[in-house]
Scaffold this active site. Structure first.
Site, mmCIF file in Angstrom:
data_model
loop_
_atom_site.group_PDB
_atom_site.id
_atom_site.type_symbol
_atom_site.label_atom_id
_atom_site.label_comp_id
_atom_site.label_asym_id
_atom_site.label_seq_id
_atom_site.Cartn_x
_atom_site.Cartn_y
_atom_site.Cartn_z
ATOM 1 N N HIS A 1 0.847 -1.190 0.000
ATOM 2 C CA HIS A 1 0.000 0.000 0.000
ATOM 3 C C HIS A 1 0.885 1.243 0.000
ATOM 4 C CE1 HIS A 1 -3.216 -2.727 1.920
ATOM 5 N NE2 HIS A 1 -3.427 -2.607 0.618
ATOM 6 N N GLU B 1 1.213 3.824 2.860
ATOM 7 C CA GLU B 1 1.723 3.393 4.167
ATOM 8 C C GLU B 1 3.245 3.455 4.164
ATOM 9 O OE1 GLU B 1 -0.166 -0.418 4.511
ATOM 10 O OE2 GLU B 1 -2.159 0.481 4.484
ATOM 11 N N HIS C 1 2.914 -3.254 7.000
ATOM 12 C CA HIS C 1 1.883 -2.276 6.637
ATOM 13 C C HIS C 1 1.888 -1.106 7.594
ATOM 14 C CE1 HIS C 1 -0.760 -4.448 3.657
ATOM 15 N NE2 HIS C 1 0.057 -5.423 4.029
ATOM 16 N N GLU D 1 1.477 -4.187 11.424
ATOM 17 C CA GLU D 1 0.907 -2.857 11.233
ATOM 18 C C GLU D 1 1.621 -1.862 12.129
ATOM 19 O OE1 GLU D 1 -1.628 -2.050 9.289
ATOM 20 O OE2 GLU D 1 -2.617 -3.941 8.806
HETATM 21 ZN ZN LIG Z 1 -1.829 -1.746 4.325
#
Ligand SMILES: [Zn+2]
Length: 1215
Positions: free
Chosen positions: A912, A915, A1009, A1094
Site C-alpha cells: 500500500h 503506508e 503495513h 501494522e
Molecule cells: Zn496496508
C-alpha cells in the site's frame, strides 16, 4: 369464580413485619375482600382504601411496610383496583399509588411493573374513557401514575398501543387544551408513547404533530414545563419520516420560536426548551424536503447568528452543537471542484480485464448512472451530487466534542470466516512444478557452487546489481497532457547535465534562489547563466555567508573548501530543465517587494546539508541518479527537496497533541460562513492539474503549490480566503477514489500569517488526525540551516465530514456519501521558504533504490547478499528482491549443507503506497540485517532472508494511496494474482509456491503495513482456533489441533519492542481478508507464522513511547527489533532448544496466558487489518447514527409482537 383463581395473593405478615402494623391489617382485610369480591360491599372497600391512603399520607413508615421485600401489599392493591368498579375506591387506590411511586425511585416502580400494574392502569384508561363524561379526576390520577411508570417500563409503548390507550390520551388532550392541570400528565404519558417508533407513526396520523405545535409557542414565562414536554414529544414523533415530512411546513414557525426564545431567554433558564426546538428542526431536516424548507426559511443564517451569539456562554454548547449539526446537514451538497473524478493521470494497460475496475472506470456509458442522477448532471460530468433521502446517514446528536457518545463501538463479528474448510490449509498445489522451476534462479544460494567461491571477494558469486537497470535512460521533459513544457528549450537531463559533478561525496550541490532586479521571477532551478549580473553575484555571496551548517562540523572531503560551502556548483536537485518547465515555479522566487525590503535576505542560496555521517544510506547525488531510472506515469522530472536532502530524525520528542476544545466547531463555522457571507470567498484556483496549462498565479497574493515529483499527490488548490486553501488530492491512477495520502510543496508564503489548509476529498470516516496526529512538514530553509528533517506540525487539526458529495460512482459502488475534510493551520517561520507537507514521512521508490545500493556497499566477506529483479511492474519499474544470509563458514560439505538448510524468513512491505511507515520499518530491518553487530551476524547465520521491500513500486512512484496501476488494491489479489495485472504479487506468490514445492516453506512470513486508525505497532496472524472461538461455529471444531507457535513472535516483540502492543494483535481470519498476503500465505503456502505487521501512522499509547508521535527513528528501531525477535524465535524453535522442555514450556504457558487474556477481551478483536472499523473514543465525523435503521413508516403498526424498539431515554444530555 375465575376471579377467585386469578387474584388470590396472600398477605404476608410474618418475618419481622410487626403484625400489629395497622396498614398490613387493612391490607389483609382488603385481600380477604378481593377473595369474595362478588359479595363485598363497595362501601367497605372504599373505607379500607381511604384508611390506607390516610396512613400513607401521614406515616412514612406505612409506605415502607407496603413496599418492603416479602410484602405482597402491591399485589393486593392492584387486585383491588382490577376488581372494583367503585369510582371512589379507584380514586383512593390511584392516590395511594401516586403516593407510593413518587418516592423510592426505580425499585418501587419495578415492583409495580412486575406485578402487571401497567396493564391494569391502561385497561382502566380504556374503561374510564367509556364513561360519559369520563371522570376528569380519574383520568388525571391515572395519567399521573402512568407518567411515573412509563419511562421505567420498557414495554410501555407497546402495551399502550395494544390496549388501545393511545387514542384515549390523545382525545383527552384535544379536548382539554386549556386545562393545564390535566394537560401535563397526559403530555408526559404521550411523550413516552411517542418514543416507540410504531406509535410515533400512528400518533402522527392522528394529528398529534399539529396538536403539539398548538401547545408550543413563543417565549412565555408560563407553562414552561408543558412546553418542554410537548417539544420532547414532537421531537420524538419527528423521528418518523412521515411525521417529519408532515411537519416541513412548520419549519419557519419553529425557527421563529427558536429565535424568540433565544432573544428573550437572556438568563438562559430555558436552555432545555431551546434545545427542544432545535431537536425538532434536527429531525425535520433529516428529509430532503425538510432541508429545503430550512434553507428557504433562512435557517442557515438564523442558526449561524444565534450560535455565534451563544459562543461565549459555555453552558449553551449543546445549542451550538445541535445547531452546527443541523447546519452541516442542510449545507447544500456540492460537487468537488473537478471536471471528473477520474484520476488526472491515466496509465494505458496492455490488458484490461472486462470486469475490472479500470474497465468500469473508463467504459462508463453516459447513461450508466441511475436516472435520478442522470438528469441532474451535464453529460460530461461523471460525478454527481447525490442527495436523495436514501443517502442520509443517520446523524448523531453527539455534539461532536462528546467522548461518551462513541465509547461503545462494537466490532461486528459478521466478517469472521465461519467456513471451516476455508480455515483449513489448502493442500493442493495448483501449479505444476515445471512451471515453478523458473523461480529456481531466485534461490541461487540453495544451489550455488561455493567450492569455486572466492571468499575474499564477496562480490563474486553474486549476481549483478539490478538496482538501476536503466540508469542512463534520458529523462524527457514532461510532455504529458497535464504538464506541457513551458520552456521548450529546456533540455533533457542528458543534454543539460550529462554527468553528475565529479565532486567528492561530501561536497554537496547547492541550489540557488535568484531574482531579477525588477522582481520578475527567474526559475532558477537551472544553472544560472554564466553572465549573471554582478549585483546578483554579490547577493549570492552575502547569502552564502549566512548559510552555515550547525552541528555537522566542517565538511569532509575538502572538495568545496571555504567552510564547507561550495559556491561554484549550483546544480539543482532536479533533473535539469525539469524545474524550468515546472508551472508555478515551485516558489523559489521571492516577492518583489520583499526582495527590495531585504537585500540579500536569508535563504538566497540553498545549500545541501551535510548529512553523510547521520544518514549513511543517503546520498543526494545517488538519489538523483536513482530518479533517472524511475518511471512515473506523469513522467516527473523534478525531485522534491526532502527526498534529495534526506531526513535526519529530530532528537526532540513530538508529543501526541491534546485535543483543544471547540476546534472542530470553529472550523465548521468557518465553512458555514462561506454560505452566509459568499462575498468573502475568493474561489481562486492557484493550482490545477486538470488544466493543460496548470495556472500559475503569481500576484504575490497566493501561495504556490506543486506536487509534480515522485510520490507527490495534489490535484488542485483553491484559495478560498486570503489565508485559506482548499486542496483536492488526486485519486489513485486508473481509479476514482482512494484519496488520503498527500505530499506537496508550498511556497510564496508570508511569515507569521495564519494559513489554513483543508484537504477536502478525504475518504475514510475517521482519522488519527482527530486523535493527536499532526501532518509532516519539511522546510528547505531549515534544511539548509542544518536541520534537514520532517517535523510534526500544524495546529487546529481536525477531520470531519464536509459538504462535498461523494457519489456512489466515486464510492466504489457503495451508496453515495460525503467526503471528509482534514484541516490544519500553519504559521510559517521563514520567508522565501519552500515547504513540503506530507501525510507521513515520504519514502519514494528512488529512495529505496538508493538505500539498496548503499546497503550493498556494506557487504562484508561474511555477508551473503544478493539483489535480483523479481519482475517489472506495469509502469516499467523493477521490483527488487533481496537475499540476505551469512556466507558459509567454509566450503566444507557440512558447512554448505548447514548454509543451505537454514530456515527461510520471507518479508515484504509497501504493498500500500500510502503506508510509507512500512518502508521505514523495512529500512530498519534491512540496515540491521546488513549490520556488523554480532547479533546481525548470528541472525544471518540463523536464516536465509528473502525480502521484497516494495511490492508496489508504481503506486509509490505515482503518489497513489492504495492501488497499483491496475487500479486495484494489490493486497486483495493474492488468491489469484494475474501475471499481467499484478506481476509483483504473482511472482512473489510464485516464489513462495516454489519454496513450498521444494519443501522449504518459510518459518515466518511477514508483510509490513501501516495503520491509519490505530496507535502502536502490532500484528495480525492467522489462527484456526481463535477464529473458531470468535464465531462459536461449533464445539467439536474446537478439538482441532493447532500449534500455538503463531503467538510466539508477536509475544517476543511485545517484550522487547517498545512500540509493539500485544493487546492490539489479532489472530482471527476474516472473510474480507481472504485474498490478503497474510491469509493466502498461511492457508495456501502453509506458513503457520504468517503475519501482517501494522505500524501506526500516529504514535503510541503504551510503552516507552506512550504519548509520543512516531518518527522514522522509532519505525526503523521497530524493523531492527523485528530482527532481534527472529533471533529469539530461532532459539525457541531450534531442535537444540527443544530438548530443554522445561524452559520451552514456560514460554508456551506464558503464551497461553496471553491468549486467554486476549481472547476474553472483545476490544482486542479488530476486524480489519489495514483499516478502521476501530473507532476510538472520539468521533469528529458526525456520522454514526443514533436512529434506528428500520424506517418506522414501513413497520406494520398492527404487529402484535412486543419487539419494537422502545427507547425511553430522551437523549437529553441536560436532563
Ligand atoms: Zn496496508
Amino acid at each position: 369464580m375465575c376471579e377467585e383463581k386469578m387474584n388470590k395473593p396472600k398477605m404476608t405478615t410474618d418475618k419481622g413485619v410487626p403484625s400489629n402494623s395497622r396498614v398490613l391489617m387493612l391490607l389483609g382485610q382488603l385481600e380477604k375482600l378481593n377473595g369474595e369480591s362478588m359479595l363485598a360491599d363497595p362501601e367497605i372497600t372504599r373505607q379500607i382504601t381511604a384508611k390506607i391512603l390516610h396512613l400513607i399520607q401521614t406515616q412514612e413508615k406505612t409506605r415502607k411496610d407496603i413496599m418492603s421485600k416479602g410484602s405482597s401489599g402491591m399485589e393486593v392493591i392492584l387486585a383491588t383496583l382490577e376488581n372494583t368498579r367503585d369510582l371512589q375506591t379507584i380514586l383512593n387506590i390511584l392516590y395511594i399509588l401516586n403516593e407510593l411511586l413518587t418516592v423510592g425511585g426505580g425499585r418501587r416502580i419495578g415492583v409495580f411493573v412486575s406485578k402487571g400494574g401497567t396493564g391494569i392502569l391502561l385497561q382502566l384508561v380504556l374503561s374510564a374513557s367509556k364513561e360519559s363524561p369520563p371522570s376528569e379526576e380519574v383520568m388525571l390520577q391515572l395519567h399521573s401514575v402512568l407518567a411515573k411508570v412509563g419511562p421505567k417500563d420498557r414495554k410501555f409503548g407497546v402495551k399502550a398501543r395494544l390496549n388501545g390507550a393511545l387514542n384515549v390520551t390523545v382525545n383527552l388532550l384535544k379536548q382539554n387544551l386549556q386545562n393545564h392541570k390535566l394537560l401535563l400528565p397526559c403530555l408526559l404519558v404521550l411523550r413516552v408513547y411517542s418514543s416507540n417508533s410504531v406509535n410515533a407513526v400512528s400518533l402522527g396520523k392522528n394529528g398529534v404533530v399539529e396538536l403539539m405545535l398548538k401547545i408550543i409557542g413563543p417565549y412565555s414565562k408560563k407553562n414552561t414545563s408543558l412546553l418542554k414536554v410537548s417539544l420532547d414529544t414532537l421531537g420524538a414523533l419527528l423521528k418518523s419520516k412521515t411525521n417529519a415530512r408532515r411537519a416541513v411546513v412548520h419549519v419557519p414557525v419553529l425557527l421563529y420560536i427558536y429565535q424568540d426564545w433565544h432573544r428573550n431567554d437572556t438568563c438562559h433558564r430555558h436552555v432545555l426548551i431551546r434545545k427542544g426546538v432545535l431537536g425538532c428542526l434536527k429531525n425535520i431536516t433529516n428529509s430532503k424536503l425538510g432541508r429545503k424548507a430550512f434553507i428557504d426559511a433562512d435557517g442557515m443564517r438564523i442558526l449561524y447568528n444565534t450560535s455565534t451569539e451563544c459562543l461565549p456562554v459555555r453552558t449553551l454548547d449543546p445549542l451550538i452543537n445541535t445547531s452546527s449539526l443541523i447546519m452541516r446537514k442542510c449545507f447544500p451538497k456540492n460537487r468537488l471542484p473537478l471536471p471528473t473524478i477520474k484520476s488526472v493521470f491515466h496509465h494505458q494497460l496492455l490488458h484490461v480485464p472486462a470486469g475490472g475496475p479500470v474497465a468500469q472506470l473508463y467504459n462508463q456509458p453516459p447513461g450508466g448512472v441511475p436516472i435520478y442522477q442522470f438528469y441532474t448532471k451535464p453529460p460530461w460530468v461523471d460525478d454527481v451530487v447525490d442527495d436523495s433521502d436514501d443517502n442520509e446517514d443517520a446523524e448523531a446528536e453527539n455534539d461532536t466534542e462528546n467522548e461518551e457518545e462513541e465509547k461503545n463501538n462494537h466490532a461486528g463479528n459478521d466478517d469472521i470466516e465461519t467456513d471451516i474448510n476455508k480455515l483449513r490449509p489448502k493442500e493442493t498445489h495448483s501449479r505444476p512444478f515445471e512451471e515453478l522451476k523458473i523461480y529456481e534462479r531466485f534461490f541461487m544460494e540453495l544451489s550455488e557452487d561455493f567450492q569455486v567461491f572466492n571468499f575474499d571477494n564477496p562480490k563474486r558469486g553474486v549476481t549483478a546489481t539490478p538496482a538501476a537497470p536503466k540508469s542512463h535512460r534520458p529523462i524527457i521533459v514532461p510532455t504529458s497532457q497535464a504538464l506541457p513544457p513551458k520552456h521548450p528549450t529546456a533540455a533533457t537531463l542528458q543534454g543539460e547535465c550529462p554527468h553528475p559533478a565529479p565532486v567528492p561525496r561530501l561536497d554537496l550541490d547547492t541550489i540557488n534562489i535568484t531574482k531579477d532586479q525588477d522582481g520578475c521571477c527567474d526559475h532558477t532551478h537551472t544553472r544560472p547563466h554564466p553572465g549573471a549580473g554582478l549585483e546578483q553575484e554579490q547577493e549570492l555571496v552575502q547569502g552564502l555567508e549566512r548559510v552555515s551548517l550547525d552541528g555537522a562540523g566542517p565538511q569532509g572531503g575538502g572538495g568545496g573548501g571555504g567552510g564547507g560551502v561550495n559556491r561554484h556548483n549550483r546544480q539543482p536537485p532536479l533533473l535539469a530543465g525539469g524545474v524550468a518547465a515546472r508551472p508555478g515555479g515551485g516558489g523559489q522566487e521571492m516577492l518583489a517587494e520583499e526582495w527590495a525590503e531585504e537585500e540579500g535576505g536569508e535563504g538566497a542560496v540553498l545549500e545541501v546539508p551535510d548529512t553523510a555521517l547521520l544518514l549513511p544510506l543517503h546520498d543526494p547525488d545517488l538519489y538523483v541518479e536513482m530518479v533517472k531510472s524511475t518511471r512515473s506515469v506523469p513522467q516527473y522530472s523534478e525531485v522534491a527537496y526532502p527526498d534529495y536532502f534526506g531526513h535526519v530524525a529530530p532528537t526532540f520528542r513530538e508529543h501526541i497533541l491534546e485535543r483543544v476544545y471547540g476546534v472542530q466547531r470553529t472550523k465548521i463555522f468557518q465553512d458555514i460562513e462561506r454560505l452566509i457571507h459568499p462575498n468573502d470567498i475568493l474561489d481562486k484556483v492557484v493550482y490545477d492539474l486538470d488544466i493543460q496549462s496548470c495556472p500559475v498565479v503569481d500576484d504575490g497574493e497566493s501561495l504556490k503549490f506543486n506536487s509534480q515529483f515522485e510520490s507527490g499527490n495534489l490535484r488542485k488548490a483553491v484559495q478560498v480566503r486570503k489565508f485559506e486553501y482548499d486542496l483536492v488530492l488526486n485519486s489513485d491512477i486508473n481509479s476514482n477514489h482512494y484519496h488520503q495520502w498527500f505530499y506537496f510543496e508550498v511556497s510564496g508564503m508570508r511569515v507569521g500569517a495564519p494559513y489554513r489548509f483543508n484537504i477536502i476529498n478525504c475518504e475514510k470516516s475517521n482519522s488519527q488526525f482527530n486523535y493527536g496526529m499532526q501532518v509532516l512538514m519539511y522546510s528547505v530553509q531549515e534544511a539548509i540551516s542544518g536541520r534537514p528533517r520532517w517535523i510534526r506540525t500544524g495546529t487546529d487539526i481536525c477531520y470531519y465530514k464536509n459538504h462535498f458529495s461523494r457519489s456512489s460512482i466515486a464510492a466504489g459502488g457503495q451508496k453515495g456519501k460525503s467526503y471528509y475534510t482534514m484541516t490544519f493551520s500553519m504559521i510559517f517561520n521563514h520567508k522565501d521558504d519552500v515547504c513540503y507537507f506530507a501525510y507521513h514521512y515520504p519514502y519514494t521508490y528512488s529512495t529505496l533504490k538508493m538505500h539498496l545500493q548503499k546497503l550493498e556497499a556494506l557487504r562484508t566477506p561474511q555477508i551473503y547478499m544478493r539483489q535480483d529483479v523479481l519482475c517489472e511492474t506495469l509502469g516499467g519499474n523493477s521490483c527488487p528482491l533481496l537475499t540476505i544470509t551469512a556466507m558459509p563458514e567454509s566450503t566444507s560439505n557440512d558447512q554448505i549443507c548447514l548454509f543451505r538448510n537454514r530456515p527461510l524468513v520471507f518479508l515484504s512491505a509497501r504493498v500500500h503506497p500510502g503506508e510509507t511507515n512500512a518502508s521505514w520499518v523495512m529500512k530498519g530491518t534491512l540496515e540491521f540485517l546488513m549490520g556488523s553487530s554480532p547479533l546481525a551476524q548470528s541472525l544471518r547465520e540463523a536464516y536465509i532472508f528473502k525480502i521484497v521491500p516494495m511490492l508496489n513500486p508504481d503506486g509509490v512512484v505515482n503518489g497513489n494511496h492504495r492501488c497499483s496501476l491496475s487500479g486495484e488494491d494489490l493486497n486483495r489479489q493474492w488468491q489469484s494474482p494475474s501475471p499481467e495485472l499484478h506481476p509483483t504479487i504473482y511472482h512473489t506468490k510464485s516464489l513462495l509456491q516454489y519454496l513450498a514445492a521444494i519443501q522449504r516453506v518459510p518459518l515466518v512470513f511477514c508483510d509490513y503495513h501501516g495503520h491509519s486508525r490505530k496507535k502502536n505497532v502490532f500484528m495480525y496472524g492467522c489462527s484456526l482456533k481463535e477464529t473458531v472461538w470468535e464465531t462459536n461455529i461449533s464445539a467439536t471444531s474446537c478439538e482441532l489441533h493447532e500449534d500455538l507457535g503463531y503467538r510466539t513472535l508477536p509475544k517476543i516483540l511485545s517484550q522487547m519492542a517498545p512500540a509493539f502492543s500485544m493487546a492490539s494483535c489479532s489472530f482471527v481470519v476474516e472473510r474480507s481478508k481472504e485474498a490478503t498476503a497474510r491469509v493466502v500465505v498461511w492457508r495456501e503456502i502453509g506458513v503457520q507464522r504468517s503475519y501482517t505487521m501494522e505500524s501506526t501512522l500516529c504514535g503510541c499509547d503504551q510503552g516507552k513511547y506512550k504519548g509520543l508521535q512516531i518518527g522514522t527513528r522509532e519505525l526503523e528501531e521497530m524493523g531492527a527489533q523485528f530482527c532481534v525477535a527472529l533471533l529469539r524465535l530461532k532459539r525457541l524453535t531450534s531442535p537444540l532448544e527443544l530438548r530443554k522442555r522445561a524452559h520451552l514450556l514456560d514460554v508456551e504457558s506464558d503464551l497461553m496466558e496471553t491468549r486467554c487474556k486476549v481472547s476474553s477481551n472483545p476490544s482486542t478483536y479488530v476486524l480489519e487489518d489495514e483499516e478502521h472499523t476501530f473507532m476510538e473514543e472520539v468521533d469528529y465525523s458526525a456520522e454514526s447514527g443514533d436512529e434506528a435503521d428500520n424506517d418506522p413508516d414501513t413497520a406494520d403498526p398492527h404487529d402484535n409482537h412486543l419487539s419494537d424498539s422502545e427507547s425511553n431515554n430522551h437523549r437529553d444530555s441536560l436532563t
